[in-house]
Design a protein around this motif. Structure first.
Motif, PDB file in Angstrom:
ATOM      1  N   LEU A  15       0.820  -1.211   0.000  1.00 60.20           N
ATOM      2  CA  LEU A  15       0.000   0.000   0.000  1.00 60.20           C
ATOM      3  C   LEU A  15       0.853   1.260   0.000  1.00 60.20           C
ATOM      4  O   LEU A  15       0.558   2.221  -0.723  1.00 60.20           O
ATOM      5  CB  LEU A  15      -0.947  -0.006   1.202  1.00 60.20           C
ATOM      6  CG  LEU A  15      -2.090  -1.024   1.129  1.00 60.20           C
ATOM      7  CD1 LEU A  15      -2.864  -1.051   2.436  1.00 60.20           C
ATOM      8  CD2 LEU A  15      -3.014  -0.716  -0.033  1.00 60.20           C
ATOM      9  N   ALA A  16       1.933   1.277   0.770  1.00 62.20           N
ATOM     10  CA  ALA A  16       2.809   2.447   0.804  1.00 62.20           C
ATOM     11  C   ALA A  16       3.465   2.686  -0.561  1.00 62.20           C
ATOM     12  O   ALA A  16       3.507   3.826  -1.047  1.00 62.20           O
ATOM     13  CB  ALA A  16       3.878   2.273   1.876  1.00 62.20           C
ATOM     14  N   LEU A  17       3.961   1.636  -1.169  1.00 61.33           N
ATOM     15  CA  LEU A  17       4.584   1.785  -2.493  1.00 61.33           C
ATOM     16  C   LEU A  17       3.567   2.217  -3.544  1.00 61.33           C
ATOM     17  O   LEU A  17       3.884   3.010  -4.430  1.00 61.33           O
ATOM     18  CB  LEU A  17       5.272   0.484  -2.908  1.00 61.33           C
ATOM     19  CG  LEU A  17       6.565   0.169  -2.162  1.00 61.33           C
ATOM     20  CD1 LEU A  17       7.068  -1.223  -2.526  1.00 61.33           C
ATOM     21  CD2 LEU A  17       7.621   1.215  -2.455  1.00 61.33           C
ATOM     22  N   THR A  18       2.362   1.699  -3.447  1.00 60.13           N
ATOM     23  CA  THR A  18       1.316   2.110  -4.386  1.00 60.13           C
ATOM     24  C   THR A  18       1.055   3.600  -4.258  1.00 60.13           C
ATOM     25  O   THR A  18       0.961   4.310  -5.264  1.00 60.13           O
ATOM     26  CB  THR A  18       0.021   1.318  -4.127  1.00 60.13           C
ATOM     27  OG1 THR A  18       0.281  -0.065  -4.296  1.00 60.13           O
ATOM     28  CG2 THR A  18      -1.075   1.745  -5.081  1.00 60.13           C
ATOM     29  N   TRP A  19       0.945   4.082  -3.024  1.00 58.87           N
ATOM     30  CA  TRP A  19       0.693   5.511  -2.791  1.00 58.87           C
ATOM     31  C   TRP A  19       1.851   6.356  -3.339  1.00 58.87           C
ATOM     32  O   TRP A  19       1.644   7.348  -4.040  1.00 58.87           O
ATOM     33  CB  TRP A  19       0.515   5.778  -1.308  1.00 58.87           C
ATOM     34  CG  TRP A  19      -0.016   7.150  -0.977  1.00 58.87           C
ATOM     35  CD1 TRP A  19       0.176   8.290  -1.695  1.00 58.87           C
ATOM     36  CD2 TRP A  19      -0.813   7.515   0.124  1.00 58.87           C
ATOM     37  NE1 TRP A  19      -0.445   9.337  -1.079  1.00 58.87           N
ATOM     38  CE2 TRP A  19      -1.071   8.888   0.040  1.00 58.87           C
ATOM     39  CE3 TRP A  19      -1.329   6.821   1.193  1.00 58.87           C
ATOM     40  CZ2 TRP A  19      -1.820   9.578   0.982  1.00 58.87           C
ATOM     41  CZ3 TRP A  19      -2.080   7.511   2.120  1.00 58.87           C
ATOM     42  CH2 TRP A  19      -2.321   8.871   2.013  1.00 58.87           C
ATOM     43  N   ILE A  20       3.078   5.949  -3.044  1.00 65.53           N
ATOM     44  CA  ILE A  20       4.249   6.715  -3.469  1.00 65.53           C
ATOM     45  C   ILE A  20       4.375   6.736  -4.992  1.00 65.53           C
ATOM     46  O   ILE A  20       4.625   7.790  -5.589  1.00 65.53           O
ATOM     47  CB  ILE A  20       5.524   6.129  -2.835  1.00 65.53           C
ATOM     48  CG1 ILE A  20       5.519   6.397  -1.323  1.00 65.53           C
ATOM     49  CG2 ILE A  20       6.786   6.701  -3.476  1.00 65.53           C
ATOM     50  CD1 ILE A  20       6.571   5.620  -0.556  1.00 65.53           C
ATOM     51  N   GLY A  23      -0.017   7.390  -6.507  1.00 61.82           N
ATOM     52  CA  GLY A  23      -0.904   8.404  -5.955  1.00 61.82           C
ATOM     53  C   GLY A  23      -1.998   7.836  -5.064  1.00 61.82           C
ATOM     54  O   GLY A  23      -2.160   6.625  -4.899  1.00 61.82           O
ATOM     55  N   PHE A  24      -2.758   8.771  -4.502  1.00 66.29           N
ATOM     56  CA  PHE A  24      -3.762   8.423  -3.498  1.00 66.29           C
ATOM     57  C   PHE A  24      -4.856   7.512  -4.036  1.00 66.29           C
ATOM     58  O   PHE A  24      -5.231   6.537  -3.391  1.00 66.29           O
ATOM     59  CB  PHE A  24      -4.383   9.702  -2.925  1.00 66.29           C
ATOM     60  CG  PHE A  24      -5.504   9.434  -1.963  1.00 66.29           C
ATOM     61  CD1 PHE A  24      -5.232   8.985  -0.689  1.00 66.29           C
ATOM     62  CD2 PHE A  24      -6.823   9.604  -2.344  1.00 66.29           C
ATOM     63  CE1 PHE A  24      -6.260   8.729   0.205  1.00 66.29           C
ATOM     64  CE2 PHE A  24      -7.855   9.352  -1.463  1.00 66.29           C
ATOM     65  CZ  PHE A  24      -7.569   8.910  -0.184  1.00 66.29           C
ATOM     66  N   TRP A  25      -5.420   7.814  -5.211  1.00 66.42           N
ATOM     67  CA  TRP A  25      -6.555   7.032  -5.707  1.00 66.42           C
ATOM     68  C   TRP A  25      -6.160   5.614  -6.083  1.00 66.42           C
ATOM     69  O   TRP A  25      -6.942   4.671  -5.898  1.00 66.42           O
ATOM     70  CB  TRP A  25      -7.263   7.747  -6.851  1.00 66.42           C
ATOM     71  CG  TRP A  25      -7.946   8.975  -6.339  1.00 66.42           C
ATOM     72  CD1 TRP A  25      -7.619  10.266  -6.588  1.00 66.42           C
ATOM     73  CD2 TRP A  25      -9.043   9.019  -5.423  1.00 66.42           C
ATOM     74  NE1 TRP A  25      -8.445  11.105  -5.888  1.00 66.42           N
ATOM     75  CE2 TRP A  25      -9.332  10.382  -5.173  1.00 66.42           C
ATOM     76  CE3 TRP A  25      -9.811   8.044  -4.777  1.00 66.42           C
ATOM     77  CZ2 TRP A  25     -10.357  10.790  -4.323  1.00 66.42           C
ATOM     78  CZ3 TRP A  25     -10.831   8.455  -3.929  1.00 66.42           C
ATOM     79  CH2 TRP A  25     -11.097   9.809  -3.707  1.00 66.42           C
ATOM     80  N   ALA A  26      -4.942   5.429  -6.562  1.00 62.07           N
ATOM     81  CA  ALA A  26      -4.457   4.065  -6.814  1.00 62.07           C
ATOM     82  C   ALA A  26      -4.316   3.313  -5.494  1.00 62.07           C
ATOM     83  O   ALA A  26      -4.645   2.127  -5.400  1.00 62.07           O
ATOM     84  CB  ALA A  26      -3.127   4.107  -7.549  1.00 62.07           C
ATOM     85  N   PHE A  27      -3.851   4.022  -4.459  1.00 62.75           N
ATOM     86  CA  PHE A  27      -3.740   3.440  -3.118  1.00 62.75           C
ATOM     87  C   PHE A  27      -5.104   2.980  -2.621  1.00 62.75           C
ATOM     88  O   PHE A  27      -5.259   1.869  -2.109  1.00 62.75           O
ATOM     89  CB  PHE A  27      -3.132   4.497  -2.184  1.00 62.75           C
ATOM     90  CG  PHE A  27      -3.364   4.268  -0.721  1.00 62.75           C
ATOM     91  CD1 PHE A  27      -2.596   3.373  -0.012  1.00 62.75           C
ATOM     92  CD2 PHE A  27      -4.349   4.969  -0.049  1.00 62.75           C
ATOM     93  CE1 PHE A  27      -2.798   3.183   1.348  1.00 62.75           C
ATOM     94  CE2 PHE A  27      -4.562   4.784   1.303  1.00 62.75           C
ATOM     95  CZ  PHE A  27      -3.781   3.875   1.997  1.00 62.75           C
TER      96      PHE A  27
END
Length: 64
Positions: A15-20, A23-27
């Protein structure tokens, strides 16, 4: 370190890597997809009764 701890670390890392990276919506999307996958897995394993889940979502109380 227990299996649940390692699983939690792996989920947090994904989840952290997805956000980084995306972005937020992908997270949010990945988090929702993981939750749906976990629900499906518990239903397939027989650890979650789908009719009880639907009843709970509709606000019905169990008879127990």
């Amino acid at each position: 370190m227990g299996s649940a701890t390692r699983t939690g670390i792996a989920i947090g890392a994904v989840l952290a890597l997805t956000w980084i990276l995306f972005g937020f919506w992908a997270f949010v999307f990945v988090g929702v997809a993981m939750a749906i996958g976990a629900l499906i897995g518990r239903i397939v394993e027989g650890k979650l009764d789908p009719s009880a889940l639907v009843g709970a979502l509709r606000g019905k109380r169990s008879s127990s």
